[in-house]
Design an enzyme around this catalytic site. Structure first.
Site, PDB file in Angstrom:
ATOM      1  N   LYS A 114     -26.325 -33.936  26.700  1.00 31.16           N
ATOM      2  CA  LYS A 114     -25.074 -33.269  26.331  1.00 31.16           C
ATOM      3  C   LYS A 114     -25.387 -32.340  25.169  1.00 31.16           C
ATOM      4  O   LYS A 114     -26.305 -32.601  24.387  1.00 31.16           O
ATOM      5  CB  LYS A 114     -24.035 -34.297  25.879  1.00 31.16           C
ATOM      6  CG  LYS A 114     -22.620 -33.831  26.075  1.00 31.16           C
ATOM      7  CD  LYS A 114     -22.172 -34.030  27.498  1.00 31.16           C
ATOM      8  CE  LYS A 114     -20.843 -33.383  27.772  1.00 31.16           C
ATOM      9  NZ  LYS A 114     -20.311 -33.793  29.080  1.00 31.16           N
ATOM     10  N   ASP A 123     -18.205 -27.988  29.662  1.00 28.61           N
ATOM     11  CA  ASP A 123     -17.423 -29.153  29.230  1.00 28.61           C
ATOM     12  C   ASP A 123     -16.217 -28.544  28.513  1.00 28.61           C
ATOM     13  O   ASP A 123     -15.889 -27.369  28.755  1.00 28.61           O
ATOM     14  CB  ASP A 123     -18.268 -30.072  28.320  1.00 28.61           C
ATOM     15  CG  ASP A 123     -17.629 -31.437  28.108  1.00 28.61           C
ATOM     16  OD1 ASP A 123     -17.696 -32.280  28.999  1.00 28.61           O
ATOM     17  OD2 ASP A 123     -17.030 -31.662  27.030  1.00 28.61           O
TER      18      ASP A 123
END
Ligand code: 2IT
Length: 445
Positions: free
Chosen positions: A124, A164
């Site tokens: 991430k 995201d």
């Protein structure tokens, strides 16, 4: 496995990283029994190795705003675990971004990606840059500066980012464009790309669509049907949009959406026009939902409140981590909610999850429910590697199959002696076992 001592050690090493510690604790509690049946895991310190990211890259991102002033942000990439495939996971641009949040997301991503059945490791990244109120040119300059700090760590077999919160098709395009210039290769690194340059059909819809396919499997297992059900959705971004679109198509009535400013209650339910309007609200860049109530009479805006106070059959948190707490959970349970399927990552607090599970309400965690997004990213990687593009139908069929498979894994590992399906336990054990077995096979390294 001694969870207390592992958690105490982690807390001492990473004080104050509350989201990360919360995510780790949930997984350890779920896998404890299975882990203890595998002494080879303990001997090889699988858990101790798995809870630490392989690598964290932190970099300064300096860019010029429209006034010509110099701006500084922090950029990160947490490459958590690549035991089963190249690092894979989204990029988040939001003022709240910090290392704790990105570590929790990278950790979750590792197990989620394992559940998809595709060969992808977990990662991430992101920045504390806030896209709110920024011009298109500012967004572009920021994306380019971000990639300047990160590109050397990326690659189709190394690390493949995606979107995201705060990162959609536009931002992926700007980042991939700069990456492509720097490596002088069109190698597909990044998913969620535009259709003209290697993107996959259905990727924008995939997280929400996949979530609803999962909900369908959950309801089917309970000999129930989604048609006519009322649904509360939170958020109004890409994930909420896809979920609203599919839920409505399947005959459910979506009665709420929400933003940082409050929530909209629309008793008539969303329709095509209202769902399209979500995109307009998002594109305005103001990060508010209040204007919906002015545009659609019959709906009401509740400033500063959350949608969980409404009476619904199904709750679908689609906004962000810890958006549904213990009090919200009690309210939902008191109002007779039947299913809570988390579409955001770690959308429910531990207290909320305890409330649902002890009330024997079906609760499914984000890493299972929202895995359709990254699964379709995996399908985008396959298409790029083969230098071709599949039809929407082909991608959607594969997404369906993957979501059914994820649901089956949850049932297999999560069914308790009284027949209750503990989806949290099921998802965590299934994801964990795959990564643990891969790490065992690859030796101590
Ligand atoms: O949380 C997630 O799974 C995502 N933001 C999507 C990640 C991806 O690589 O498509």
């Amino acid at each position: 496995m001694d969870i207390n001592s592992i958690m105490n050690n982690l807390e001492a090493k990473h004080p104050g990283e509350k989201e990360y510690l919360q995510a780790v604790k949930e997984v350890l509690m779920c896998v404890e029994d299975v882990y203890n049946q595998h002494p080879e895991f303990e001997r090889n310190k699988i858990v101790e190795r798995m809870v630490e990211p392989d690598r964290i890259v932190t970099f300064r991102v300096t860019w010029l705003d429209d006034k010509g002033e110099v701006q500084n942000n922090i950029g990160y990439r947490v490459q958590f675990n690549n035991a089963i495939g190249p690092y894979k996971g989204g990029i988040r641009f939001h003022a709240s971004v910090n290392l704790s949040i990105l570590k929790f997301l990278g950790f979750e991503q590792t197990f989620k990606n394992a559940l998809t059945t595709l060969p992808m490791g977990g990662a991430k990244g992101g920045s504390d840059f806030s896209p709110r109120g920024k011009s298109d040119r500012e967004i572009m300059r920021f994306c380019q500066a971000f990639i300047l700090g990160l590109w050397k760590n990326l690659g189709p077999d190394r690390d493949v980012p995606a979107g995201d919160i705060g990162v959609g098709g536009r931002e992926v395009g700007y980042m991939y464009g700069m990456y492509k210039r720097l490596v002088n290769q069109h190698d597909g690194t990044f998913t969620g790309k535009g259709l003209e340059f290697g993107g996959s059909r259905i990727r924008p819809e995939a997280t929400g669509f996949g979530a609803l396919y999962f909900v369908q499997s959950v309801l089917k297992t309970n000999k129930d049907d989604i048609n006519g059900k009322t649904i509360a959705i939170s958020g109004f971004g890409n994930v909420a949009w896809g979920a609203a679109l599919k839920a409505t198509e399947l005959g459910a009535k979506v009665v709420t959406i929400s933003g940082p400013d409050g929530y909209i209650y629309d008793p008539e339910g969303l329709n095509a026009e209202k769902i399209d309007y979500m995109l307009e609200l998002r594109a305005s860049g103001n990060d508010i939902v209040a204007p919906y109530a002015d545009k659609f009479p019959g709906s009401t805006f509740y400033a500063g409140h959350k949608p969980w106070e409404q009476k619904v059959d199904i709750a679908l948190p689609c906004a962000t981590q810890n958006e549904l707490n213990g009090d919200d959970a009690h309210q939902l349970v008191d109002n007779g909610v039947k299913y809570v399927c988390e579409v955001s990552n770690m959308g429910c607090t531990p207290e909320a999850i305890d409330t649902f599970i002890s009330s024997r309400i079906i609760y499914a965690p984000g890493k299972a429910v929202n895995a359709g997004g990254v699964a379709t990213s995996g399908l985008e990687m396959s298409q790029n590697a083969m230098h071709l593009q599949w039809s929407a139908e082909e991608v959607d069929d594969k997404l369906h199959t993957i979501m059914r498979d994820i649901h089956e894994q949850c049932v297999k590992y999560g069914t308790e002696s009284d027949g209750y399906i503990n989806y949290m336990k099921g998802a965590n054990i299934a994801g964990f076992m795959k990564v643990a077995n891969a790490m065992m096979g690859e030796g101590v390294c």
